[in-house]
Design a protein around this motif. Structure first.
Motif, PDB file in Angstrom:
ATOM      1  N   ARG A   1       0.788  -1.317   8.373  1.00 18.71           N
ATOM      2  CA  ARG A   1       0.119  -0.116   7.844  1.00 18.71           C
ATOM      3  C   ARG A   1       0.630   0.216   6.441  1.00 18.71           C
ATOM      4  N   MET A   2       1.944   0.100   6.242  1.00 16.27           N
ATOM      5  CA  MET A   2       2.516   0.383   4.935  1.00 16.27           C
ATOM      6  C   MET A   2       2.022  -0.630   3.907  1.00 16.27           C
ATOM      7  N   ASN A   3       1.968  -1.885   4.287  1.00 18.92           N
ATOM      8  CA  ASN A   3       1.468  -2.930   3.401  1.00 18.92           C
ATOM      9  C   ASN A   3       0.033  -2.618   2.967  1.00 18.92           C
ATOM     10  N   ASP A   4      -0.813  -2.212   3.926  1.00 18.04           N
ATOM     11  CA  ASP A   4      -2.207  -1.873   3.619  1.00 18.04           C
ATOM     12  C   ASP A   4      -2.291  -0.659   2.686  1.00 18.04           C
ATOM     13  N   MET A   5      -1.470   0.362   2.948  1.00 18.39           N
ATOM     14  CA  MET A   5      -1.459   1.560   2.107  1.00 18.39           C
ATOM     15  C   MET A   5      -1.076   1.198   0.676  1.00 18.39           C
ATOM     16  N   LEU A   6      -0.080   0.329   0.518  1.00 13.72           N
ATOM     17  CA  LEU A   6       0.389  -0.045  -0.812  1.00 13.72           C
ATOM     18  C   LEU A   6      -0.617  -0.954  -1.523  1.00 13.72           C
ATOM     19  N   THR A   7      -1.319  -1.785  -0.774  1.00 17.20           N
ATOM     20  CA  THR A   7      -2.384  -2.610  -1.359  1.00 17.20           C
ATOM     21  C   THR A   7      -3.492  -1.717  -1.902  1.00 17.20           C
ATOM     22  N   ASN A   8      -3.884  -0.701  -1.123  1.00 16.67           N
ATOM     23  CA  ASN A   8      -4.916   0.241  -1.573  1.00 16.67           C
ATOM     24  C   ASN A   8      -4.466   1.028  -2.796  1.00 16.67           C
ATOM     25  N   LEU A   9      -3.209   1.445  -2.812  1.00 16.36           N
ATOM     26  CA  LEU A   9      -2.683   2.178  -3.963  1.00 16.36           C
ATOM     27  C   LEU A   9      -2.785   1.326  -5.223  1.00 16.36           C
ATOM     28  N   GLU A  10      -2.368   0.083  -5.134  1.00 17.11           N
ATOM     29  CA  GLU A  10      -2.409  -0.804  -6.297  1.00 17.11           C
ATOM     30  C   GLU A  10      -3.844  -1.028  -6.763  1.00 17.11           C
ATOM     31  N   LYS A  11      -4.743  -1.242  -5.821  1.00 21.89           N
ATOM     32  CA  LYS A  11      -6.154  -1.469  -6.149  1.00 21.89           C
ATOM     33  C   LYS A  11      -6.759  -0.239  -6.837  1.00 21.89           C
ATOM     34  N   ASP A  12      -6.410   0.957  -6.344  1.00 21.46           N
ATOM     35  CA  ASP A  12      -7.001   2.196  -6.853  1.00 21.46           C
ATOM     36  C   ASP A  12      -6.356   2.707  -8.135  1.00 21.46           C
ATOM     37  N   THR A  13      -5.039   2.465  -8.313  1.00 18.60           N
ATOM     38  CA  THR A  13      -4.313   3.110  -9.419  1.00 18.60           C
ATOM     39  C   THR A  13      -3.630   2.137 -10.372  1.00 18.60           C
ATOM     40  N   GLY A  14      -3.395   0.914  -9.937  1.00 19.26           N
ATOM     41  CA  GLY A  14      -2.639  -0.038 -10.749  1.00 19.26           C
ATOM     42  C   GLY A  14      -1.138   0.033 -10.539  1.00 19.26           C
ATOM     43  N   PHE A  15      -0.657   1.028  -9.805  1.00 18.37           N
ATOM     44  CA  PHE A  15       0.777   1.135  -9.508  1.00 18.37           C
ATOM     45  C   PHE A  15       1.136   0.175  -8.384  1.00 18.37           C
ATOM     46  N   ARG A  16       2.187  -0.619  -8.596  1.00 20.99           N
ATOM     47  CA  ARG A  16       2.668  -1.562  -7.592  1.00 20.99           C
ATOM     48  C   ARG A  16       3.923  -1.008  -6.949  1.00 20.99           C
ATOM     49  N   VAL A  17       3.845  -0.727  -5.658  1.00 18.35           N
ATOM     50  CA  VAL A  17       4.999  -0.237  -4.908  1.00 18.35           C
ATOM     51  C   VAL A  17       5.338  -1.292  -3.861  1.00 18.35           C
ATOM     52  N   ARG A  18       6.604  -1.673  -3.827  1.00 17.98           N
ATOM     53  CA  ARG A  18       7.072  -2.710  -2.915  1.00 17.98           C
ATOM     54  C   ARG A  18       8.268  -2.191  -2.123  1.00 17.98           C
ATOM     55  N   VAL A  19       8.457  -2.741  -0.935  1.00 13.72           N
ATOM     56  CA  VAL A  19       9.555  -2.326  -0.057  1.00 13.72           C
ATOM     57  C   VAL A  19      10.316  -3.571   0.391  1.00 13.72           C
ATOM     58  N   LEU A  20      11.628  -3.544   0.198  1.00 15.30           N
ATOM     59  CA  LEU A  20      12.511  -4.605   0.669  1.00 15.30           C
ATOM     60  C   LEU A  20      13.548  -3.979   1.594  1.00 15.30           C
ATOM     61  N   CYS A  21      13.486  -4.356   2.862  1.00 14.16           N
ATOM     62  CA  CYS A  21      14.471  -3.899   3.845  1.00 14.16           C
ATOM     63  C   CYS A  21      15.490  -5.021   4.021  1.00 14.16           C
ATOM     64  N   GLN A  22      16.751  -4.706   3.799  1.00 11.28           N
ATOM     65  CA  GLN A  22      17.791  -5.734   3.800  1.00 11.28           C
ATOM     66  C   GLN A  22      19.093  -5.180   4.337  1.00 11.28           C
TER      67      GLN A  22
END
Length: 182
Positions: free
Chosen positions: A47-68
């Motif tokens: 769900r988070m991946n889909d939300m971030l894909t939509n954000l990038e498509k709509d706004t151009g902002f790229r948000v990524r998450v790395l859990c480590q």
């Protein structure tokens, strides 16, 4: 802005040894959420991946998450995987949330922010966001997954904000529409 040594060692405020482990990255490209330490369920990550894909498509902002869990991190290899933080790069509208508990010491949410995001979300925003959701107390009371989800939802909501500017995370309970979901 809180920096993360494993991603950008020259900018690190705490000196951790640099790591470069491309073998920890998924074989498939294009994922916005990568977990070498599983803090999110498969459904939450999707769900988070889909939300971030939509954000990038709509706004151009790229948000990524790395859990480590340092040192079990792809480290510098993540920059190539996500094409981030390169000196000659023109696209600087990115945010990387690095989630790492560092053995229960310090803040669990660390942000690497491209210069193209800093007008919309200045340094004070990141300090307040980490202070709200990344503290040991908040994570212990609510869970790491809730901390990650709330932080990402706050970022997405602010980057979609009509004003185009946030200095503090919005209150919890964002509408699905404000997050770019229908």
């Amino acid at each position: 802005v809180i920096q993360t040594a494993a991603l950008f060692p020259d900018q690190a405020s705490a000196r951790l040894e640099s790591v470069n482990r491309p073998d920890l990255l998924p074989k498939e490209g294009g994922l916005n959420v990568i977990q070498t330490e599983k803090f999110l369920t498969t459904g939450q990550a999707r769900r988070m991946n889909d939300m971030l894909t939509n954000l990038e498509k709509d706004t151009g902002f790229r948000v990524r998450v790395l859990c480590q869990n340092y040192p079990n991190t792809p480290g510098l290899a993540i920059r190539d995987y996500w094409s981030l933080g390169k000196e000659d790069q023109k696209d600087d509208k990115y945010v990387v949330l690095v989630v790492d508990q560092f053995g229960g010491r310090g803040n669990s949410l660390n942000f690497n922010v491209g210069d193209g995001v800093k007008f919309a979300l200045p340094n004070v925003f990141w300090t307040r966001l980490a202070g709200k959701y990344g503290t040991t107390f908040y994570v212990k009371e609510n869970g790491m997954d809730v901390a990650i989800e709330n932080a990402i939802e706050a970022i997405v909501s602010c980057l979609r904000n009509e004003d185009g500017y946030c200095t503090a995370p919005p209150e919890e309970g964002q509408s699905l529409k404000s997050l770019g979901l229908k």
